[in-house]
Design a protein around this motif. Sequence first.
Motif, PDB file in Angstrom:
ATOM      1  N   ILE A 127       0.827  -1.212   0.000  1.00  0.00           N
ATOM      2  CA  ILE A 127       0.000   0.000   0.000  1.00  0.00           C
ATOM      3  C   ILE A 127       0.864   1.266   0.000  1.00  0.00           C
ATOM      4  CG2 ILE A 127      -1.669   1.306   1.406  1.00  0.00           C
ATOM      5  CD1 ILE A 127      -2.918  -1.023  -0.161  1.00  0.00           C
ATOM      6  N   ASP A 134      11.209   2.672   5.622  1.00  0.00           N
ATOM      7  CA  ASP A 134      10.793   1.333   6.041  1.00  0.00           C
ATOM      8  C   ASP A 134      11.852   0.831   7.016  1.00  0.00           C
ATOM      9  OD1 ASP A 134       8.774  -0.888   4.404  1.00  0.00           O
ATOM     10  OD2 ASP A 134      10.176  -1.635   5.918  1.00  0.00           O
ATOM     11  N   GLN A 136      13.478  -4.135   1.800  1.00  0.00           N
ATOM     12  CA  GLN A 136      12.102  -3.900   1.355  1.00  0.00           C
ATOM     13  C   GLN A 136      12.011  -2.555   0.614  1.00  0.00           C
ATOM     14  OE1 GLN A 136       9.535  -5.875   1.694  1.00  0.00           O
ATOM     15  NE2 GLN A 136       7.697  -4.625   1.638  1.00  0.00           N
ATOM     16  N   GLU A 158      -1.153  -4.328   9.666  1.00  0.00           N
ATOM     17  CA  GLU A 158      -2.369  -4.127  10.456  1.00  0.00           C
ATOM     18  C   GLU A 158      -2.202  -4.723  11.863  1.00  0.00           C
ATOM     19  OE1 GLU A 158      -4.670  -2.309   9.227  1.00  0.00           O
ATOM     20  OE2 GLU A 158      -6.590  -2.806  10.140  1.00  0.00           O
ATOM     21  N   LYS A 181       1.355  -0.038  14.861  1.00  0.00           N
ATOM     22  CA  LYS A 181       0.884   1.264  14.376  1.00  0.00           C
ATOM     23  C   LYS A 181       1.053   2.320  15.473  1.00  0.00           C
ATOM     24  CE  LYS A 181      -2.302  -0.205  10.731  1.00  0.00           C
ATOM     25  NZ  LYS A 181      -1.650   0.308   9.526  1.00  0.00           N
ATOM     26  N   SER A 190      -7.075  -0.883   7.599  1.00  0.00           N
ATOM     27  CA  SER A 190      -8.268  -1.443   6.969  1.00  0.00           C
ATOM     28  C   SER A 190      -9.447  -1.442   7.923  1.00  0.00           C
ATOM     29  CB  SER A 190      -8.015  -2.891   6.556  1.00  0.00           C
ATOM     30  OG  SER A 190      -6.974  -2.961   5.643  1.00  0.00           O
TER      31      SER A 190
HETATM   32  P1  NAI Z   1       2.750  -4.939   3.744  1.00  0.00           P
HETATM   33  O1  NAI Z   1       3.079  -6.036   4.668  1.00  0.00           O
HETATM   34  O2  NAI Z   1       2.817  -5.169   2.267  1.00  0.00           O
HETATM   35  O3  NAI Z   1       3.705  -3.696   4.048  1.00  0.00           O
HETATM   36  C1  NAI Z   1       4.000  -3.236   5.328  1.00  0.00           C
HETATM   37  C2  NAI Z   1       5.386  -2.589   5.313  1.00  0.00           C
HETATM   38  O4  NAI Z   1       5.602  -2.000   6.584  1.00  0.00           O
HETATM   39  C3  NAI Z   1       6.538  -3.561   5.063  1.00  0.00           C
HETATM   40  O5  NAI Z   1       7.346  -3.039   4.021  1.00  0.00           O
HETATM   41  C4  NAI Z   1       7.294  -3.558   6.402  1.00  0.00           C
HETATM   42  O6  NAI Z   1       8.701  -3.759   6.244  1.00  0.00           O
HETATM   43  C5  NAI Z   1       6.978  -2.177   6.916  1.00  0.00           C
HETATM   44  N1  NAI Z   1       7.145  -1.970   8.344  1.00  0.00           N
HETATM   45  C6  NAI Z   1       6.930  -2.839   9.359  1.00  0.00           C
HETATM   46  N2  NAI Z   1       7.187  -2.251  10.556  1.00  0.00           N
HETATM   47  C7  NAI Z   1       7.560  -0.971  10.293  1.00  0.00           C
HETATM   48  C8  NAI Z   1       7.934   0.134  11.100  1.00  0.00           C
HETATM   49  N3  NAI Z   1       7.990   0.040  12.425  1.00  0.00           N
HETATM   50  N4  NAI Z   1       8.255   1.306  10.478  1.00  0.00           N
HETATM   51  C9  NAI Z   1       8.205   1.407   9.145  1.00  0.00           C
HETATM   52  N5  NAI Z   1       7.850   0.387   8.312  1.00  0.00           N
HETATM   53  C10 NAI Z   1       7.534  -0.789   8.893  1.00  0.00           C
HETATM   54  O7  NAI Z   1       1.293  -4.410   4.166  1.00  0.00           O
HETATM   55  P2  NAI Z   1       0.200  -3.669   3.258  1.00  0.00           P
HETATM   56  O8  NAI Z   1      -0.644  -4.677   2.579  1.00  0.00           O
HETATM   57  O9  NAI Z   1       0.871  -2.616   2.456  1.00  0.00           O
HETATM   58  O10 NAI Z   1      -0.722  -2.998   4.395  1.00  0.00           O
HETATM   59  C11 NAI Z   1      -0.383  -1.779   5.036  1.00  0.00           C
HETATM   60  C12 NAI Z   1      -1.622  -1.206   5.690  1.00  0.00           C
HETATM   61  O11 NAI Z   1      -2.599  -0.932   4.678  1.00  0.00           O
HETATM   62  C13 NAI Z   1      -2.306  -2.147   6.686  1.00  0.00           C
HETATM   63  O12 NAI Z   1      -2.832  -1.411   7.750  1.00  0.00           O
HETATM   64  C14 NAI Z   1      -3.441  -2.755   5.862  1.00  0.00           C
HETATM   65  O13 NAI Z   1      -4.526  -3.187   6.659  1.00  0.00           O
HETATM   66  C15 NAI Z   1      -3.831  -1.561   5.002  1.00  0.00           C
HETATM   67  N6  NAI Z   1      -4.541  -1.902   3.768  1.00  0.00           N
HETATM   68  C16 NAI Z   1      -4.129  -2.966   3.022  1.00  0.00           C
HETATM   69  C17 NAI Z   1      -4.844  -3.323   1.867  1.00  0.00           C
HETATM   70  C18 NAI Z   1      -4.413  -4.501   1.053  1.00  0.00           C
HETATM   71  O14 NAI Z   1      -5.233  -4.999   0.271  1.00  0.00           O
HETATM   72  N7  NAI Z   1      -3.164  -4.958   1.153  1.00  0.00           N
HETATM   73  C19 NAI Z   1      -6.028  -2.557   1.427  1.00  0.00           C
HETATM   74  C20 NAI Z   1      -6.321  -1.410   2.279  1.00  0.00           C
HETATM   75  C21 NAI Z   1      -5.608  -1.114   3.405  1.00  0.00           C
END
Ligand code: NAI
Length: 315
Positions: free
Chosen positions: A17, A36, A41, A95, A100, A122
Amino acid sequence: PPPAPPPGFLFSSSGLIGRSWSMLFAAADFDVEMYDIDEKQLQGAMAEVRTQLAELERLGLLRGKLSAEQQFSNIRTTSEFEDCVRGAFYECVPENIELKNAVHTRADAVMSDTCILASSTSALLPSRLAADIKHKNRFIVAHPTNPPFYAPLVELVPSPWTDSDVVPSTKALMEKIGQVPVVLKKEIEGFVLNRIQYSIMREGWGLIKDGIVDVDGIDKVMSAGLGRRYAFMGPFETAHLNADGMKNYADRYATMIEGVMSTLKSNDRFGGPVLEQIRTELEARIPLCDLQERRQWRDRRLAALTQLNQRIDAE
Ligand code: NAI
């Protein structure tokens, strides 16, 4: 009029996202700074963004007026979290409420009193997410639809403490980058999109459980029926057009609709034998080893639908 959007929209983490948001803001010529905790990543995300922008350019689907390379040059990465927190900070970490909260607390410590702090969550309610931060009045949920590049809806959900300028200013920002914001007047579990999505799933689940129709039937009702209209307009406009306006629709169909509504399926556990049945049918149609290929099939259609919409809008 809402206050002007912040001069640079700086944020993130580089997952699925965060990466999509960075592309959307870069296309509208905002400076984007990605952070990140995982350096690999971050580098992987940059490579992926560059490839995707080039592919979108090849397909004629790039947003905005800049070339793919110009858009890419608007995105930078940083290993200093604080560099990301400027006019706005957009958190896109997994999530998990503790995770968060930790990221928000870190942003809270360095953000200005006018910075907007947004989360892609989400399902976590903004009042819970922002309860313990000093700048809770600058917090808002901006929930995207996956994939944000082709599904432009973003739900904006303020908490009870969100300052009155944060909603219009975030809305203006989203419109500026070509997304379609919908503002919730107050928070509710599942926001709106997932409440509607789960209502459809609950009814489909009950119909399958009661042996009325199989999984393929439910999926076809949506993809060949309702979904064909829903790609362009929602259920209320559909009703308005299906009679001589909404009032006439209600005059004609209210008794029938209320009768059917009174028989809608009730809650069931999201598991057990019905899940087994649904899973088995789906895996026979789309084996797990073919999921990636099917996702590409879906994305080709989403891209074609976007092109169709753009063409008709330009006529
Ligand atoms: P993802 O797992 O693809 O990406 C998360 C990223 O956060 C990773 O690159 C990870 O290394 C990084 N990360 C972890 N801890 C961290 C920290 N302390 N500081 C900085 N970066 C950190 O997850 P995704 O799918 O991108 O989801 C992100 C958010 O968006 C979640 O809250 C999810 O619920 C929401 N979302 C996701 C959707 C989907 O379909 N994937 C749709 C709508 C919302």
